[in-house]
Design an enzyme around this catalytic site. Sequence first.
Site, PDB file in Angstrom:
ATOM      1  N   HIS A 106       0.862  -1.022  -0.081  1.00 32.06           N
ATOM      2  CA  HIS A 106       0.048  -0.044   0.011  1.00 32.06           C
ATOM      3  C   HIS A 106       0.881   1.138  -0.008  1.00 32.06           C
ATOM      4  O   HIS A 106       0.719   2.169  -0.554  1.00 32.06           O
ATOM      5  CB  HIS A 106      -0.896   0.126   1.024  1.00 32.06           C
ATOM      6  CG  HIS A 106      -1.561   1.393   1.311  1.00 32.06           C
ATOM      7  ND1 HIS A 106      -2.513   1.626   0.791  1.00 32.06           N
ATOM      8  CD2 HIS A 106      -1.085   2.155   2.586  1.00 32.06           C
ATOM      9  CE1 HIS A 106      -3.044   3.022   1.256  1.00 32.06           C
ATOM     10  NE2 HIS A 106      -2.323   3.502   2.273  1.00 32.06           N
ATOM     11  N   ASP A 166       6.595  22.043 -26.125  1.00 33.31           N
ATOM     12  CA  ASP A 166       6.554  20.679 -25.562  1.00 33.31           C
ATOM     13  C   ASP A 166       7.614  20.616 -24.809  1.00 33.31           C
ATOM     14  O   ASP A 166       8.446  21.608 -24.234  1.00 33.31           O
ATOM     15  CB  ASP A 166       7.009  19.543 -26.796  1.00 33.31           C
ATOM     16  CG  ASP A 166       6.494  18.440 -26.464  1.00 33.31           C
ATOM     17  OD1 ASP A 166       6.688  17.790 -25.465  1.00 33.31           O
ATOM     18  OD2 ASP A 166       5.503  17.664 -27.312  1.00 33.31           O
ATOM     19  N   SER A 177      12.868   6.142 -13.780  1.00 27.51           N
ATOM     20  CA  SER A 177      11.896   6.920 -14.316  1.00 27.51           C
ATOM     21  C   SER A 177      11.965   8.443 -13.745  1.00 27.51           C
ATOM     22  O   SER A 177      11.845   9.517 -14.335  1.00 27.51           O
ATOM     23  CB  SER A 177      10.662   6.190 -14.065  1.00 27.51           C
ATOM     24  OG  SER A 177       9.358   7.066 -14.343  1.00 27.51           O
ATOM     25  N   SER A 178      12.015   8.408 -12.337  1.00 28.51           N
ATOM     26  CA  SER A 178      11.685   9.821 -11.920  1.00 28.51           C
ATOM     27  C   SER A 178      12.787  10.585 -12.093  1.00 28.51           C
ATOM     28  O   SER A 178      12.913  11.889 -12.411  1.00 28.51           O
ATOM     29  CB  SER A 178      11.889   9.729 -10.234  1.00 28.51           C
ATOM     30  OG  SER A 178      10.663   9.058  -9.759  1.00 28.51           O
ATOM     31  N   GLU A 214      12.043  13.023   0.095  1.00 25.99           N
ATOM     32  CA  GLU A 214      11.133  12.396  -0.775  1.00 25.99           C
ATOM     33  C   GLU A 214       9.881  12.778  -0.172  1.00 25.99           C
ATOM     34  O   GLU A 214       8.974  12.823  -0.970  1.00 25.99           O
ATOM     35  CB  GLU A 214      11.140  10.665  -0.704  1.00 25.99           C
ATOM     36  CG  GLU A 214       9.910  10.084  -0.905  1.00 25.99           C
ATOM     37  CD  GLU A 214       9.837  10.211  -2.535  1.00 25.99           C
ATOM     38  OE1 GLU A 214      10.711  10.213  -3.158  1.00 25.99           O
ATOM     39  OE2 GLU A 214       8.601   9.884  -2.978  1.00 25.99           O
ATOM     40  N   THR A 270       7.128  26.894   6.089  1.00 25.14           N
ATOM     41  CA  THR A 270       5.693  26.330   5.867  1.00 25.14           C
ATOM     42  C   THR A 270       4.774  27.038   6.157  1.00 25.14           C
ATOM     43  O   THR A 270       3.363  27.405   5.865  1.00 25.14           O
ATOM     44  CB  THR A 270       5.671  24.911   6.564  1.00 25.14           C
ATOM     45  OG1 THR A 270       6.905  24.230   6.178  1.00 25.14           O
ATOM     46  CG2 THR A 270       4.359  24.107   6.063  1.00 25.14           C
ATOM     47  N   TYR A 308       9.064  15.696   0.667  1.00 25.56           N
ATOM     48  CA  TYR A 308       8.832  17.032   0.372  1.00 25.56           C
ATOM     49  C   TYR A 308       8.399  17.051  -1.194  1.00 25.56           C
ATOM     50  O   TYR A 308       7.704  17.949  -1.682  1.00 25.56           O
ATOM     51  CB  TYR A 308       9.799  18.079   0.700  1.00 25.56           C
ATOM     52  CG  TYR A 308       9.872  18.488   2.242  1.00 25.56           C
ATOM     53  CD1 TYR A 308       8.593  18.424   2.780  1.00 25.56           C
ATOM     54  CD2 TYR A 308      11.040  18.437   2.762  1.00 25.56           C
ATOM     55  CE1 TYR A 308       8.563  18.383   4.244  1.00 25.56           C
ATOM     56  CE2 TYR A 308      10.729  18.346   4.290  1.00 25.56           C
ATOM     57  CZ  TYR A 308       9.703  18.776   4.961  1.00 25.56           C
ATOM     58  OH  TYR A 308       9.649  18.753   6.496  1.00 25.56           O
ATOM     59  N   SER A 322      -1.255  26.884  -4.854  1.00 26.43           N
ATOM     60  CA  SER A 322      -1.125  28.472  -5.104  1.00 26.43           C
ATOM     61  C   SER A 322      -1.710  28.773  -6.410  1.00 26.43           C
ATOM     62  O   SER A 322      -1.602  30.117  -6.643  1.00 26.43           O
ATOM     63  CB  SER A 322       0.420  28.597  -4.935  1.00 26.43           C
ATOM     64  OG  SER A 322       0.986  28.335  -3.977  1.00 26.43           O
ATOM     65  N   HIS A 377      13.472  11.682   3.480  1.00 26.80           N
ATOM     66  CA  HIS A 377      12.800  12.895   4.010  1.00 26.80           C
ATOM     67  C   HIS A 377      12.816  13.990   2.633  1.00 26.80           C
ATOM     68  O   HIS A 377      11.540  14.517   2.777  1.00 26.80           O
ATOM     69  CB  HIS A 377      13.493  13.591   5.244  1.00 26.80           C
ATOM     70  CG  HIS A 377      12.479  14.569   5.902  1.00 26.80           C
ATOM     71  ND1 HIS A 377      11.506  14.301   6.727  1.00 26.80           N
ATOM     72  CD2 HIS A 377      12.311  15.774   5.677  1.00 26.80           C
ATOM     73  CE1 HIS A 377      10.854  15.195   6.697  1.00 26.80           C
ATOM     74  NE2 HIS A 377      11.194  16.079   6.251  1.00 26.80           N
ATOM     75  N   HIS A 430      15.299  12.791  12.199  1.00 26.68           N
ATOM     76  CA  HIS A 430      14.193  13.055  13.389  1.00 26.68           C
ATOM     77  C   HIS A 430      13.093  11.416  13.057  1.00 26.68           C
ATOM     78  O   HIS A 430      12.225  11.415  13.740  1.00 26.68           O
ATOM     79  CB  HIS A 430      13.214  14.137  12.911  1.00 26.68           C
ATOM     80  CG  HIS A 430      12.607  14.159  11.669  1.00 26.68           C
ATOM     81  ND1 HIS A 430      12.737  15.586  11.092  1.00 26.68           N
ATOM     82  CD2 HIS A 430      11.903  13.352  10.693  1.00 26.68           C
ATOM     83  CE1 HIS A 430      11.853  15.304   9.836  1.00 26.68           C
ATOM     84  NE2 HIS A 430      11.556  14.095   9.786  1.00 26.68           N
ATOM     85  N   HIS A 431      13.320  10.638  11.812  1.00 26.24           N
ATOM     86  CA  HIS A 431      12.701   9.712  11.710  1.00 26.24           C
ATOM     87  C   HIS A 431      13.061   8.566  12.645  1.00 26.24           C
ATOM     88  O   HIS A 431      12.471   7.513  12.717  1.00 26.24           O
ATOM     89  CB  HIS A 431      12.416   9.120  10.397  1.00 26.24           C
ATOM     90  CG  HIS A 431      11.975   9.838   9.124  1.00 26.24           C
ATOM     91  ND1 HIS A 431      10.763  10.018   9.112  1.00 26.24           N
ATOM     92  CD2 HIS A 431      12.610  11.040   8.562  1.00 26.24           C
ATOM     93  CE1 HIS A 431      10.132  10.882   8.238  1.00 26.24           C
ATOM     94  NE2 HIS A 431      11.388  11.640   7.852  1.00 26.24           N
ATOM     95  N   TRP A 452       7.230  -0.084   3.986  1.00 32.02           N
ATOM     96  CA  TRP A 452       7.609   0.791   2.794  1.00 32.02           C
ATOM     97  C   TRP A 452       8.739   1.287   2.968  1.00 32.02           C
ATOM     98  O   TRP A 452       9.634   1.711   1.854  1.00 32.02           O
ATOM     99  CB  TRP A 452       6.539   1.908   2.482  1.00 32.02           C
ATOM    100  CG  TRP A 452       6.807   2.989   3.116  1.00 32.02           C
ATOM    101  CD1 TRP A 452       6.577   3.439   4.168  1.00 32.02           C
ATOM    102  CD2 TRP A 452       7.625   4.321   2.569  1.00 32.02           C
ATOM    103  NE1 TRP A 452       6.812   4.750   4.479  1.00 32.02           N
ATOM    104  CE2 TRP A 452       7.363   5.254   3.327  1.00 32.02           C
ATOM    105  CE3 TRP A 452       8.074   4.618   1.428  1.00 32.02           C
ATOM    106  CZ2 TRP A 452       8.103   6.512   3.456  1.00 32.02           C
ATOM    107  CZ3 TRP A 452       8.931   5.808   1.247  1.00 32.02           C
ATOM    108  CH2 TRP A 452       8.888   6.738   2.220  1.00 32.02           C
ATOM    109  N   LYS A 480       3.941  30.042   4.072  1.00 32.18           N
ATOM    110  CA  LYS A 480       3.039  29.550   3.053  1.00 32.18           C
ATOM    111  C   LYS A 480       1.530  29.609   3.495  1.00 32.18           C
ATOM    112  O   LYS A 480       0.633  29.947   2.553  1.00 32.18           O
ATOM    113  CB  LYS A 480       3.391  27.989   2.410  1.00 32.18           C
ATOM    114  CG  LYS A 480       4.519  28.101   1.661  1.00 32.18           C
ATOM    115  CD  LYS A 480       4.735  26.788   1.215  1.00 32.18           C
ATOM    116  CE  LYS A 480       6.073  26.742   0.199  1.00 32.18           C
ATOM    117  NZ  LYS A 480       5.478  27.749  -1.260  1.00 32.18           N
ATOM    118  N   ARG A 483       1.620   0.825  15.152  1.00 29.76           N
ATOM    119  CA  ARG A 483       1.416   0.607  13.646  1.00 29.76           C
ATOM    120  C   ARG A 483       1.942  -0.547  12.974  1.00 29.76           C
ATOM    121  O   ARG A 483       2.527  -1.288  13.706  1.00 29.76           O
ATOM    122  CB  ARG A 483       2.117   1.910  12.841  1.00 29.76           C
ATOM    123  CG  ARG A 483       3.424   1.934  12.979  1.00 29.76           C
ATOM    124  CD  ARG A 483       4.285   3.196  12.215  1.00 29.76           C
ATOM    125  NE  ARG A 483       4.249   3.185  10.773  1.00 29.76           N
ATOM    126  CZ  ARG A 483       4.911   3.846  10.021  1.00 29.76           C
ATOM    127  NH1 ARG A 483       6.079   4.381  10.527  1.00 29.76           N
ATOM    128  NH2 ARG A 483       4.917   3.655   8.754  1.00 29.76           N
TER     129      ARG A 483
END
Lengths: 188, 538
Positions: free
Chosen positions: B83, B112, B176-177, B262, B335, B264, B275, B260, B309-310, B148, B338, B457
């Site tokens: 998932h 293009d 790909s990315s 990622e 943030t 963002y 925006s 991390h 921090h993870h 994941w 924003k 979890r």
Amino acid sequence: MTPAPNHRRTAARLVLIVVGMFGFAWALIPLYDVLCEMTGLGGGTGDLYVYDPATVEEDRSRLVQVNFITNTNGGMPWEFWAEKGGVRVHPGQVREVKFYVRNNTDRRMIGQAIPSVVPIKAAEHFHKTECFCFEQQILEPGETMEMPMRFIVGPELPQNVPTISLSYALFDVTEYAADARAAEPTEG
Amino acid sequence: MSEVVVAHHDDHDDDHHEHGPDKGLARWLFTTNHKDIGTLYLWFSFTMFLIGGVLALVIRAELFQPGLQFVEPQFFNQMTTNHGLIMVFGAIMPAFVGLANWLVPMMVGAPDMALPRLNNLSFWILPFAFSMMISTLFMEGGGPNFGWTFYAPLSTTYAPPSVTFFIFAVHLMGASSIMGSMNIIATILNMRAPGMTFMKMPLFVWTWLITAYLLLAVMPVLAGAVTMMLFDIHFGTSFFNAAGGGDPVMFQHIFWFFGHPEVYIMILPAFGIVSQIIPTFARKPLFGYDSMVYATASIAFLSFIVWAHHMFTVGMPLAGQLFFMYATLLIAIPTGVKVFNWVSTMWRGSMTFETPMLFAVAFVVLFTIGGFSGLMLAIVPADYQYHDTYFVVAHFHYVLVPGALFSIMAAVYYWLPKWCGRMYDESLGKLHFWLSFIGVNITFFPQHFSGLAGMPRRIPDYPLQFADFNMVSSIGAFIFGFSQLLFLYLVIKAIRSGKPATARVWEGAHGLEWTLPSPAPYHSFTHPPKVTDAEAHS
């Protein structure tokens, strides 16, 4: 009309970033080891400690409690214990403690012990002049082995560390070792 | 070649002087057209979204009541893992790339993408990557079951045999990315119409430019990490194997150095979308455009120095914990800028609440809730309690579902009339919004409470005291999940029989894409447009 030529240059520059960052990921491995060695992070205790006994002065003014913890990593069937749970030593004093392993299985196995020290700030002051963790243990079925470990706590150990815990995790490396018999254990 | 900018969108016109799309399957297989590729990305992403959603519903069905009802714990682990992987790499990221494909050239006045063939390749490796990854679920030993984040040694020593396919799939997704990002950067840097200066670019373009750099910086690190896993598994190395002198904690450091930035990557384009939408429906220019750009850049920079921090509970020196805590808390400032700017844009605006605006406003509110729970998690002493509980699950779902996902839905409603030339059904759109909004909150809000109460979890069963929260959560998940079928119906209905849309579509819309007819012609801006201030961002 379509401005083609500078796309290639842009793309080439971006590929450089990609290659650089891929290299950086691999560079993280040695960087991480250096950082851990410098800071004692991870509780590694370093390689064989060679020193001149004349230069190390025994600090008779204080005693440090050193505790021993023995674990077998998941699935490792050996028995693994220390002769005692802990000893009290003066910093600068050489001390020997015996550890034991027994292979209760019916096959020849190879084990590798990995040490770790807490608190982290004590790790760089905990020196081993002899340790079974510097090599792998090969045990025949039913064999028991006595393994000496000799250590010194450096006199520079911070005053606010009364207790050091030395933990060993014993891993089953029979399979890896069979592949590369000559392979040296890299961690002390 | 000079008078083709307007009014040339008739698909039946087979007179190929300005060649249109090929016929049939070949059009999609060999296309180098940014609009076609954008469409492919979006449909692929929606397919993955449904598959990932089905896995989520398996999870929520199992957690509806305590005890093991439907699936075995091993299978449950495969559901949570896949998932996460499918939603992150298959749904959210390709959706943003699809939007970038459709919109970036039209927004900067380019004909293009800069590297059209690379564009085709970067899309077409995705279906292979995901077919391979999903196929592992049917292999002996099952698919990825290690979360994941695929922490070693769960993903190396204790992984199912299919992990090698997973590694290859991750390599393909990364490739790909990277190719997609190179394309987006080259387009933005080299192909802006005359007058489209950097500080006149629409914010969606800005946020994607920064996101693309983030992707280039961290996807190779992920590729490095999975390559090391591959070596540990097959070639006897010990990068993450303590017995051989490696360190499993190092995996976590490398993973989160990728991971991390990622997260963002999955939110910066969302900031860009919101925006664009809020000024349209508030009928005011975006408040604080410059500060929005700088805030995005600051967030991107900070994302590289907060990864640990993870993993506060991994055994880190105090100085490290403090550094990562303060660096993380620092992110709240850009943030906050924003959120302040979005609210100020709405302030005293002539607001109307069409579906895109509803999703955008919900984004601002619910993403902020997710941001606040993130701040709570950033506080080291508190994190020791929250770590690996449902509080974390609630936090990142608040930023990813009503955050990233809502922004994508808002974008689809907002630009769909431009893409297909037809309006969606506004009342059905609103129904979809309200079902999603209510469903999402029923699903994820109670998870804050079960997490604070200590529910871990990634477990298929739980103690009785968590039963009520979980039941509510599951009901919400089914409401949310099934209301997405309404979204599918609505989009198809709009494409087939929606009312024709005007070129401007929304009376408050600004930007070059709205100067094109609806639907946008297959080839647009073959001559660079004039960028007037009215059509620039503000």
